[in-house]
Design a protein around this motif. Structure first.
Motif, PDB file in Angstrom:
ATOM      1  N   SER A 221      -7.007 -20.103  33.136  1.00 41.87           N
ATOM      2  CA  SER A 221      -6.742 -18.689  33.285  1.00 41.87           C
ATOM      3  C   SER A 221      -6.985 -17.920  31.985  1.00 41.87           C
ATOM      4  O   SER A 221      -7.692 -16.991  31.871  1.00 41.87           O
ATOM      5  CB  SER A 221      -5.633 -18.454  33.776  1.00 41.87           C
ATOM      6  N   GLY A 222      -6.304 -18.457  31.105  1.00 41.78           N
ATOM      7  CA  GLY A 222      -6.672 -17.823  29.804  1.00 41.78           C
ATOM      8  C   GLY A 222      -7.949 -18.049  29.366  1.00 41.78           C
ATOM      9  O   GLY A 222      -8.622 -16.991  28.403  1.00 41.78           O
TER      10      GLY A 222
ATOM     11  N   GLN B  79      -7.697 -18.349  23.407  1.00 36.83           N
ATOM     12  CA  GLN B  79      -8.162 -18.205  21.855  1.00 36.83           C
ATOM     13  C   GLN B  79      -9.573 -19.304  22.114  1.00 36.83           C
ATOM     14  O   GLN B  79     -10.185 -18.839  21.241  1.00 36.83           O
ATOM     15  CB  GLN B  79      -7.127 -19.163  21.015  1.00 36.83           C
ATOM     16  N   ALA B  80      -9.298 -20.361  23.079  1.00 37.43           N
ATOM     17  CA  ALA B  80     -10.656 -20.894  23.125  1.00 37.43           C
ATOM     18  C   ALA B  80     -11.831 -20.118  23.851  1.00 37.43           C
ATOM     19  O   ALA B  80     -12.868 -20.326  23.292  1.00 37.43           O
ATOM     20  CB  ALA B  80     -10.330 -22.349  23.864  1.00 37.43           C
ATOM     21  N   GLY B  81     -11.519 -19.219  24.768  1.00 40.47           N
ATOM     22  CA  GLY B  81     -12.320 -18.470  25.528  1.00 40.47           C
ATOM     23  C   GLY B  81     -12.829 -17.350  24.418  1.00 40.47           C
ATOM     24  O   GLY B  81     -14.273 -17.111  24.271  1.00 40.47           O
ATOM     25  N   ILE B  82     -11.937 -16.643  23.725  1.00 39.86           N
ATOM     26  CA  ILE B  82     -12.559 -15.422  22.925  1.00 39.86           C
ATOM     27  C   ILE B  82     -13.363 -15.999  21.795  1.00 39.86           C
ATOM     28  O   ILE B  82     -14.292 -15.471  21.297  1.00 39.86           O
ATOM     29  CB  ILE B  82     -11.293 -14.948  22.290  1.00 39.86           C
TER      30      ILE B  82
ATOM     31  N   ARG C 247     -13.170 -15.500  27.784  1.00 38.83           N
ATOM     32  CA  ARG C 247     -14.634 -15.351  27.793  1.00 38.83           C
ATOM     33  C   ARG C 247     -14.954 -13.940  28.182  1.00 38.83           C
ATOM     34  O   ARG C 247     -16.026 -13.596  27.614  1.00 38.83           O
ATOM     35  CB  ARG C 247     -15.057 -16.561  28.801  1.00 38.83           C
ATOM     36  N   THR C 248     -14.255 -13.486  29.120  1.00 44.06           N
ATOM     37  CA  THR C 248     -14.587 -12.113  29.500  1.00 44.06           C
ATOM     38  C   THR C 248     -14.364 -11.131  28.402  1.00 44.06           C
ATOM     39  O   THR C 248     -15.317 -10.179  28.192  1.00 44.06           O
ATOM     40  CB  THR C 248     -13.738 -11.561  30.777  1.00 44.06           C
TER      41      THR C 248
ATOM     42  N   ASP D  74     -15.293 -27.021  29.008  1.00 42.99           N
ATOM     43  CA  ASP D  74     -14.885 -28.755  29.019  1.00 42.99           C
ATOM     44  C   ASP D  74     -13.779 -29.317  27.889  1.00 42.99           C
ATOM     45  O   ASP D  74     -13.326 -30.450  28.309  1.00 42.99           O
ATOM     46  CB  ASP D  74     -16.102 -29.282  28.971  1.00 42.99           C
ATOM     47  N   ASN D  75     -13.413 -28.293  26.999  1.00 40.29           N
ATOM     48  CA  ASN D  75     -12.442 -28.729  26.106  1.00 40.29           C
ATOM     49  C   ASN D  75     -11.046 -28.710  26.240  1.00 40.29           C
ATOM     50  O   ASN D  75     -10.234 -28.614  25.494  1.00 40.29           O
ATOM     51  CB  ASN D  75     -12.731 -27.830  24.733  1.00 40.29           C
TER      52      ASN D  75
END
Length: 67
Positions: free
Chosen positions: A42-43, A18-21, A48-49, A27-28
């Motif tokens: 990993s998530g 959820q943070a990546g998307i 992000r991808t 760093d969070n």
């Protein structure tokens, strides 16, 4: 019937995704325990991808449901 808590590693992965998307920085990461931190990262990487590939939030939620 009581609901069981989800596995903490699965929860760390989901929150990292959820943070990546949503475009947040790695760093969070809120975890200090190595295994949970690895799952979160990993998530985050997968999120992000997906973010860079243009996957929208609704599609990301569907993807998470199948993970």
């Amino acid at each position: 019937m009581r609901r069981q808590k989800r596995d903490m590693t699965e929860r760390a992965y989901q929150r990292g995704y959820q943070a990546g998307i949503s475009g947040r920085q790695k760093d969070n990461c809120p975890h200090n325990q190595e295994q949970l931190k690895q799952e979160w990262m990993s998530g985050w990487r997968e999120g992000r991808t997906d973010h860079w590939d243009g996957i929208d939030t609704a599609t990301a939620l569907q993807k998470q449901a199948f993970h």
